[in-house]
Design an enzyme around this catalytic site. Structure first.
Site, PDB file in Angstrom:
ATOM      1  N   ASP A  60      29.687  11.045  -9.542  1.00  0.00           N
ATOM      2  CA  ASP A  60      31.107  11.372  -9.657  1.00  0.00           C
ATOM      3  C   ASP A  60      31.511  12.409  -8.616  1.00  0.00           C
ATOM      4  O   ASP A  60      30.936  13.494  -8.548  1.00  0.00           O
ATOM      5  CB  ASP A  60      31.412  11.892 -11.065  1.00  0.00           C
ATOM      6  CG  ASP A  60      31.157  10.843 -12.133  1.00  0.00           C
ATOM      7  OD1 ASP A  60      31.455   9.667 -11.876  1.00  0.00           O
ATOM      8  OD2 ASP A  60      30.663  11.200 -13.213  1.00  0.00           O
ATOM      9  N   ASP A 104      24.827  12.405  -5.890  1.00  0.00           N
ATOM     10  CA  ASP A 104      25.531  12.539  -7.162  1.00  0.00           C
ATOM     11  C   ASP A 104      26.511  11.381  -7.255  1.00  0.00           C
ATOM     12  O   ASP A 104      26.939  10.821  -6.231  1.00  0.00           O
ATOM     13  CB  ASP A 104      26.258  13.879  -7.214  1.00  0.00           C
ATOM     14  CG  ASP A 104      26.863  14.174  -8.584  1.00  0.00           C
ATOM     15  OD1 ASP A 104      26.434  13.563  -9.586  1.00  0.00           O
ATOM     16  OD2 ASP A 104      27.761  15.018  -8.661  1.00  0.00           O
TER      17      ASP A 104
END
Length: 135
Positions: free
Chosen positions: A14, A12
């Protein structure tokens, strides 16, 4: 060199590879403060109304919390302004990458394990570039 029992790892963006929360909170504050009389609280309002949501949904939720009718024109104006601020911030400044996460990606790649970044963010490529980890 370590051996891994998998062919690929997905990351991922963020909160895993980069820290964009301060940038987003500051841009939301500036965008909302240009349109509202009551200032946007970058800590309380950010987490309660806009964090992790699509831009237009976050704008609507914040406006409703202030008793303001979220007309499509107002929602779009604020959402578009916020996106412009983010784009400018990414072009002119940096985003912090988490060094441990970057090392892990590099270790995996060196071992021949495929890696990819997954994100719902429309700014994914720009964030990777601003963090200096696009490749």
């Amino acid at each position: 060199m370590p051996h891994f029992d998998y062919d690929a790892v997905l990351f991922d963006l963020d909160g895993v590879l980069t820290s964009t929360t301060p940038l987003h909170a500051a841009c939301w504050k500036q965008a909302f403060d240009e349109f509202l009389t009551e200032p946007f609280d970058a800590e309380r309002d950010y987490l309660a109304y806009v964090d992790g949501k699509p831009r237009h949904e976050g704008v609507r939720d914040l406006l409703l919390s202030r008793g303001i009718e979220p007309t499509p024109e107002l929602v779009s104006a604020i959402a578009d302004r916020k996106q412009a601020l983010v784009a400018h911030a990414l072009e002119t400044g940096g985003v912090d990458a988490f060094p441990g996460s970057v090392r892990w990606v590099e270790q995996l790649r060196d071992a021949g394990v495929g890696t990819a970044v997954v994100s719902a963010s429309a700014n994914c490529t720009a964030v990777l570039r601003a963090a200096g980890i696009e490749r």
